[in-house]
Design an enzyme around this catalytic site. Sequence first.
Site, PDB file in Angstrom:
ATOM      1  N   MET A   1     -10.492 -21.232 -42.479  1.00 43.28           N
ATOM      2  CA  MET A   1      -9.090 -21.580 -42.276  1.00 43.28           C
ATOM      3  C   MET A   1      -8.654 -21.193 -40.865  1.00 43.28           C
ATOM      4  O   MET A   1      -7.460 -21.162 -40.562  1.00 43.28           O
ATOM      5  CB  MET A   1      -8.209 -20.887 -43.315  1.00 43.28           C
TER       6      MET A   1
ATOM      7  N   HIS B   1     -12.524 -14.548 -36.485  1.00 37.89           N
ATOM      8  CA  HIS B   1     -12.848 -13.178 -36.067  1.00 37.89           C
ATOM      9  C   HIS B   1     -14.353 -12.955 -36.255  1.00 37.89           C
ATOM     10  O   HIS B   1     -15.089 -13.893 -36.583  1.00 37.89           O
ATOM     11  CB  HIS B   1     -12.000 -12.178 -36.852  1.00 37.89           C
TER      12      HIS B   1
ATOM     13  N   HIS C   1     -16.070 -14.404 -39.410  1.00 42.03           N
ATOM     14  CA  HIS C   1     -16.413 -15.829 -39.302  1.00 42.03           C
ATOM     15  C   HIS C   1     -17.596 -16.020 -38.356  1.00 42.03           C
ATOM     16  O   HIS C   1     -18.483 -16.828 -38.610  1.00 42.03           O
ATOM     17  CB  HIS C   1     -15.224 -16.627 -38.750  1.00 42.03           C
TER      18      HIS C   1
ATOM     19  N   GLN D   1     -15.012 -16.441 -54.629  1.00 39.41           N
ATOM     20  CA  GLN D   1     -15.128 -17.794 -54.059  1.00 39.41           C
ATOM     21  C   GLN D   1     -16.598 -18.184 -53.894  1.00 39.41           C
ATOM     22  O   GLN D   1     -16.994 -19.312 -54.220  1.00 39.41           O
ATOM     23  CB  GLN D   1     -14.427 -17.831 -52.705  1.00 39.41           C
TER      24      GLN D   1
HETATM   25  P1  AMP Z   1     -11.221 -17.846 -44.312  1.00 40.09           P
HETATM   26  O1  AMP Z   1     -10.985 -18.405 -42.959  1.00 40.09           O
HETATM   27  O2  AMP Z   1     -10.537 -16.537 -44.561  1.00 40.09           O
HETATM   28  O3  AMP Z   1     -11.011 -18.848 -45.412  1.00 40.09           O
HETATM   29  O4  AMP Z   1     -12.769 -17.476 -44.359  1.00 40.09           O
HETATM   30  C1  AMP Z   1     -13.759 -18.431 -44.075  1.00 40.09           C
HETATM   31  C2  AMP Z   1     -15.100 -17.875 -44.440  1.00 40.09           C
HETATM   32  O5  AMP Z   1     -15.357 -16.676 -43.690  1.00 40.09           O
HETATM   33  C3  AMP Z   1     -15.200 -17.482 -45.925  1.00 40.09           C
HETATM   34  O6  AMP Z   1     -16.464 -17.858 -46.441  1.00 40.09           O
HETATM   35  C4  AMP Z   1     -15.031 -15.990 -45.882  1.00 40.09           C
HETATM   36  O7  AMP Z   1     -15.647 -15.316 -46.975  1.00 40.09           O
HETATM   37  C5  AMP Z   1     -15.708 -15.640 -44.581  1.00 40.09           C
HETATM   38  N1  AMP Z   1     -15.228 -14.351 -44.097  1.00 40.09           N
HETATM   39  C6  AMP Z   1     -13.938 -14.002 -43.860  1.00 40.09           C
HETATM   40  N2  AMP Z   1     -13.858 -12.702 -43.484  1.00 40.09           N
HETATM   41  C7  AMP Z   1     -15.134 -12.223 -43.501  1.00 40.09           C
HETATM   42  C8  AMP Z   1     -15.718 -10.941 -43.227  1.00 40.09           C
HETATM   43  N3  AMP Z   1     -14.966  -9.896 -42.885  1.00 40.09           N
HETATM   44  N4  AMP Z   1     -17.045 -10.820 -43.350  1.00 40.09           N
HETATM   45  C9  AMP Z   1     -17.818 -11.877 -43.720  1.00 40.09           C
HETATM   46  N5  AMP Z   1     -17.324 -13.102 -44.003  1.00 40.09           N
HETATM   47  C10 AMP Z   1     -16.002 -13.273 -43.891  1.00 40.09           C
END
Ligand code: AMP
Length: 282
Positions: free
Chosen positions: A30, A34, A37, A153
């Site tokens: 989304m 950071h 990602h 998820q």
């Molecule tokens: P989001 O943008 O929050 O929807 O996350 C996108 C992807 O990045 C998802 O598969 C999350 O699980 C992964 N993600 C987000 N934060 C972390 C983190 N701290 N460590 C590992 N993967 C992450």
Amino acid sequence: MKILTTISDVRETVKSWRAEGLSVGLVPTMGYLHEGHKSLIDRAVAENDRVVVSVFVNPMQFGPTEDLASYPRDLDADARLCEAAGASVIFHPEPEEMYTDGFCSFVDMTGLTQALCGLSRPVHFRGVCTVVSKLFNIVGPDRAYFGEKDAQQLAVVKRMVKDLNMPLTIVGCPIIREADGLAKSSRNTYLSEEGRKEAVILSKSIFLGKKMIEDGERSAAKVTTAMRELINTQPMAEIDYVELVDVNTMKSIEKIEGEILCAIAVKIGDEARLIDNFMMTV
Ligand code: AMP
């Protein structure tokens, strides 16, 4: 690196890669990227010839009172991170590109989605399954990368791929944390200075629960009670859930054995709802 906004441009680009016999990885996000990602993108770049990073704040996975409007966005910074990491394309569609007028088809899942985050976010996983299915159909990747940070998820997406015979491999990647332990999250930007200090209680309780099990504790109630007590020492922290579940079913367990997931969701005042977890095979 290109930023593409239409489904047809993504399809054409992937088609040209396929004509050269290249493999394709997808990292759905989304945005407001950071290090967490980045770890997914790095892994995808290492394992595929070309990598698509989708940056899409998916309205369908937000409930009516949730943070869709305020969710942080910074496409320029995201593009810099993706380019530096070696991604080939960012797919950044407008909501209207993904959900055309009259949209009425959904991917829904029972069971796994009716626990943990599914209880306080009833429409969330329907939105996730639908958008992830669409991204798989648009990109047609060999592999897609998801973080263990969102453990439910990850389990839901793996189950969906298995149940619906989707022809790709789901790769789970470990949680990336700040130096003090807090799991990296785009939502951490919502925290005030005080909230940020208190938020470290999530990872502290995760490390406590993990240590208790490593030291031999097998009562789920004892572990979750100790974690709750620790979280409740912080005045701003309000527990949504602290649960030990079977990782394949998301059903609560009493005795700690097999493949388990310990997952928590905690609100820090009105600032942010944060999640964290650990998985273990006992
Ligand atoms: P989001 O943008 O929050 O929807 O996350 C996108 C992807 O990045 C998802 O598969 C999350 O699980 C992964 N993600 C987000 N934060 C972390 C983190 N701290 N460590 C590992 N993967 C992450």
